[in-house]
Design a protein around this motif. Sequence first.
Motif, mmCIF file in Angstrom:
data_model
loop_
_atom_site.group_PDB
_atom_site.id
_atom_site.type_symbol
_atom_site.label_atom_id
_atom_site.label_comp_id
_atom_site.label_asym_id
_atom_site.label_seq_id
_atom_site.Cartn_x
_atom_site.Cartn_y
_atom_site.Cartn_z
ATOM 1 N N THR A 1 -33.287 -11.333 -52.518
ATOM 2 C CA THR A 1 -32.709 -11.387 -53.864
ATOM 3 C C THR A 1 -33.722 -11.940 -54.852
ATOM 4 O OG1 THR A 1 -30.529 -11.730 -52.910
ATOM 5 C CG2 THR A 1 -30.788 -12.290 -55.227
ATOM 6 N N SER A 2 -34.412 -13.006 -54.465
ATOM 7 C CA SER A 2 -35.426 -13.616 -55.321
ATOM 8 C C SER A 2 -36.525 -12.611 -55.659
ATOM 9 C CB SER A 2 -36.013 -14.834 -54.619
ATOM 10 O OG SER A 2 -36.934 -15.485 -55.452
ATOM 11 N N ALA A 3 -36.934 -11.805 -54.675
ATOM 12 C CA ALA A 3 -37.963 -10.793 -54.906
ATOM 13 C C ALA A 3 -37.468 -9.728 -55.888
ATOM 14 C CB ALA A 3 -38.373 -10.142 -53.582
ATOM 15 N N ARG A 4 -36.211 -9.333 -55.749
ATOM 16 C CA ARG A 4 -35.625 -8.342 -56.674
ATOM 17 C C ARG A 4 -35.594 -8.895 -58.095
ATOM 18 N NH1 ARG A 4 -32.468 -3.381 -55.501
ATOM 19 N NH2 ARG A 4 -32.692 -3.089 -53.267
ATOM 20 N N VAL A 5 -35.158 -10.145 -58.239
ATOM 21 C CA VAL A 5 -35.078 -10.768 -59.569
ATOM 22 C C VAL A 5 -36.481 -10.874 -60.171
ATOM 23 C CG1 VAL A 5 -34.513 -12.890 -60.809
ATOM 24 C CG2 VAL A 5 -32.901 -11.957 -59.133
ATOM 25 N N ALA A 6 -37.460 -11.280 -59.354
ATOM 26 C CA ALA A 6 -38.837 -11.381 -59.845
ATOM 27 C C ALA A 6 -39.345 -10.026 -60.326
ATOM 28 C CB ALA A 6 -39.750 -11.938 -58.748
ATOM 29 N N LYS A 7 -39.018 -8.967 -59.596
ATOM 30 C CA LYS A 7 -39.440 -7.613 -59.983
ATOM 31 C C LYS A 7 -38.769 -7.202 -61.305
ATOM 32 C CE LYS A 7 -40.186 -4.437 -56.786
ATOM 33 N NZ LYS A 7 -39.946 -3.377 -55.780
ATOM 34 N N LEU A 8 -37.487 -7.562 -61.474
ATOM 35 C CA LEU A 8 -36.781 -7.262 -62.722
ATOM 36 C C LEU A 8 -37.386 -8.037 -63.892
ATOM 37 C CD1 LEU A 8 -33.136 -7.224 -61.318
ATOM 38 C CD2 LEU A 8 -34.361 -5.260 -62.295
ATOM 39 N N GLU A 9 -37.826 -9.264 -63.641
ATOM 40 C CA GLU A 9 -38.485 -10.058 -64.686
ATOM 41 C C GLU A 9 -39.851 -9.470 -65.033
ATOM 42 O OE1 GLU A 9 -36.525 -14.407 -63.551
ATOM 43 O OE2 GLU A 9 -38.491 -13.854 -62.734
ATOM 44 N N GLU A 10 -40.639 -9.147 -64.015
ATOM 45 C CA GLU A 10 -41.992 -8.616 -64.229
ATOM 46 C C GLU A 10 -41.969 -7.269 -64.954
ATOM 47 O OE1 GLU A 10 -43.695 -8.560 -60.308
ATOM 48 O OE2 GLU A 10 -43.616 -10.765 -60.165
ATOM 49 N N SER A 11 -40.964 -6.461 -64.685
ATOM 50 C CA SER A 11 -40.870 -5.143 -65.334
ATOM 51 C C SER A 11 -40.320 -5.232 -66.756
ATOM 52 C CB SER A 11 -40.000 -4.202 -64.498
ATOM 53 O OG SER A 11 -38.645 -4.624 -64.535
ATOM 54 N N GLY A 12 -39.834 -6.422 -67.138
ATOM 55 C CA GLY A 12 -39.312 -6.601 -68.491
ATOM 56 C C GLY A 12 -37.847 -6.278 -68.641
ATOM 57 N N VAL A 13 -37.175 -5.908 -67.559
ATOM 58 C CA VAL A 13 -35.733 -5.660 -67.638
ATOM 59 C C VAL A 13 -35.025 -6.967 -67.964
ATOM 60 C CG1 VAL A 13 -33.671 -4.960 -66.351
ATOM 61 C CG2 VAL A 13 -35.784 -3.645 -66.128
#
Length: 136
Positions: free
Chosen positions: A35-47
Amino acid sequence: MLDNTDIQILDELSKNSRITMKELGVKVHLTGPATSARVAKLEESGVIEGYTINLNRTKLGYHIHAFLTIITESIFHKPYLSFVETQKQYLINNYKISGDGCYILECNFPSTELMNLFLEKLNKHANYKLSIVINK
C-alpha cells in the motif's frame, strides 16, 4: 492509468488522509508495504498533490461565509490581485472565471463590520456582487 485499487486508495485517503498504511492496506486488500508503495507512486506521478485538513471556520470565529463575483474595470488585474494577497486572513479561494465576472472570491469574515471594511477597500480595485451563504 489508475486501476481499481488505486481508485480505492484515493477514496480512502480522501476520507482520512491520516490513516496508517497498514489500516489502508486492510481496506484495499494489500499489505502495508504494498500500500505504501502504491501511495508513493501516486504521489510521485502527481495524482496526489498533497495532504490537507478541513477547518471549521465558524469555530475559529469566522461566522460570515461569502462569495463575491469580481468585475474589474479593465483587463489589467494586477491591482486587484495585489489587494487580494494582502487579505489572506479572509480569503478561502480566488478563482479566475469566464462568464459574468472575472473572478469568484470565496471569503469568511468574523463580523459584518470587518466584511464592510474589506468591501470598501476592494471597491478601490474592482466592482463586485456579494452573495452570503445561508446554509451549507
